[in-house]
Design a protein around this motif. Structure first.
Motif, PDB file in Angstrom:
ATOM      1  N   LEU A  96       0.832  -1.209   0.000  1.00  0.00           N
ATOM      2  CA  LEU A  96       0.000   0.000   0.000  1.00  0.00           C
ATOM      3  C   LEU A  96       0.865   1.258   0.000  1.00  0.00           C
ATOM      4  N   PHE A 170      -2.990  -3.731  -6.709  1.00  0.00           N
ATOM      5  CA  PHE A 170      -3.218  -2.312  -6.439  1.00  0.00           C
ATOM      6  C   PHE A 170      -3.011  -1.470  -7.698  1.00  0.00           C
ATOM      7  N   VAL A 196     -10.302  -0.367  -2.366  1.00  0.00           N
ATOM      8  CA  VAL A 196      -8.991  -0.902  -2.746  1.00  0.00           C
ATOM      9  C   VAL A 196      -8.859  -2.369  -2.339  1.00  0.00           C
ATOM     10  N   ALA A 200      -8.474  -6.041  -4.524  1.00  0.00           N
ATOM     11  CA  ALA A 200      -7.220  -6.798  -4.466  1.00  0.00           C
ATOM     12  C   ALA A 200      -7.346  -8.090  -3.678  1.00  0.00           C
TER      13      ALA A 200
END
Length: 283
Positions: A96, A170, A196, A200
């Motif tokens: 991230l 991502f 997000v 994923a």
């Protein structure tokens, strides 16, 4: 009648010649798999059925009912689950940061992750020996030669196996989705949790399955560290097959390990296929 039969033969669709030859091309790889994998596995299976009285399931009953096997299986599962959990948390967090936080050197760090994937596992154990060994920099020998030291080494080594699919996932998240969520007043944490991570999730699950599969079969780190009281299934195979020469018992443990690995590999293939499908849909 003969005319109708002749007409049927003439009008019958012919199979393309490519399909016939395509089946022939499968024979060499199938032969290689049968010789180099199927035949040794058959020998191991036959050895596991060898007893003093001939053939039977006596060795299976003895091994599976022993406390040594239960302890090794329990330690293997605990270490693998702990390493997988740590890798998923740490790998997702680092991915991230690399993907969404404008940190200098993020691209270099991403390439470094790919490099770490090529390292052998015993190299991490060797580095930990220099850091945490009895004569290491930090001198925490008791910690290194405990289950916690093995767990930390496995998390360090296998985290890139989660980071790589997480970074790819991502990167496939459409920026317009993030912009729309932000324009509707969603805070960054809510965008992360609702947009997000769900996109994923298949890739993260496939990375977790791969890490769990590798951690279950980890041998180099456990052997190199020599942690006291840590006996996993691969170490049990090594001990019975190489140290005590109990090949039937080693074959039983090896077959159990193979069965678990095949089950996890099948789960990994399913989740990886879903991850690729989700990436295609997002694109």
């Amino acid at each position: 009648m003969s005319g109708l039969a002749l007409e049927a033969v003439v009008t019958r669709p012919r199979r393309p010649a490519g399909r016939r030859t395509r089946g022939l091309w499968l024979l060499p790889p199938l032969a290689v798999v049968a010789v180099f994998f199927g035949y040794p596995l058959a020998l191991v299976a036959g050895q596991s059925l060898t007893t003093d009285a001939g053939f039977g399931l006596g060795v299976w009953a003895e091994v599976l009912g022993s406390a040594e096997f239960r302890d090794a299986a329990w330690q293997t599962v605990l270490l693998a689950l702990g390493a997988t959990t740590g890798c998923v948390l740490l790998g997702t967090f680092l991915a991230l940061i690399i993907a969404f936080v404008p940190v200098p050197g993020a691209r270099t760090l991403s390439r470094l992750v790919d490099t770490v994937l090529a390292f052998p596992s015993f190299l991490i154990a060797l580095a930990f020996t220099f850091l945490y060994g009895s004569a290491g920099v930090f001198g925490a020998g008791g910690f290194l030669y405990s289950p916690w030291g093995v767990l930390l080494a496995e998390v360090t080594f296998y985290t890139p196996f989660v980071m790589r699919p997480a970074l790819a996932a991502f990167g496939q998240v459409p920026g317009v989705h993030l912009d729309v969520a932000a324009s509707l007043g969603a805070r960054p944490g809510r965008v992360l949790w609702r947009v997000v991570l769900p996109a994923a999730l298949p890739s993260l699950a496939s990375g977790a399955c791969l890490t769990l599969l590798l951690a279950l079969n980890e041998f180099g780190i456990v052997l190199f560290l020599g942690a006291k009281g840590v006996t996993t299934l691969p170490m049990l195979v090594y001990g019975k097959g190489i140290v005590t020469f109990d090949f039937p018992a080693a074959s039983v443990v090896a077959l159990v390990d193979v069965a678990i690995s095949l089950l996890l590999y099948g789960s990994y293939r399913v989740l990886a296929g879903r991850g690729r499908g989700a990436a295609v849909d997002a694109a």
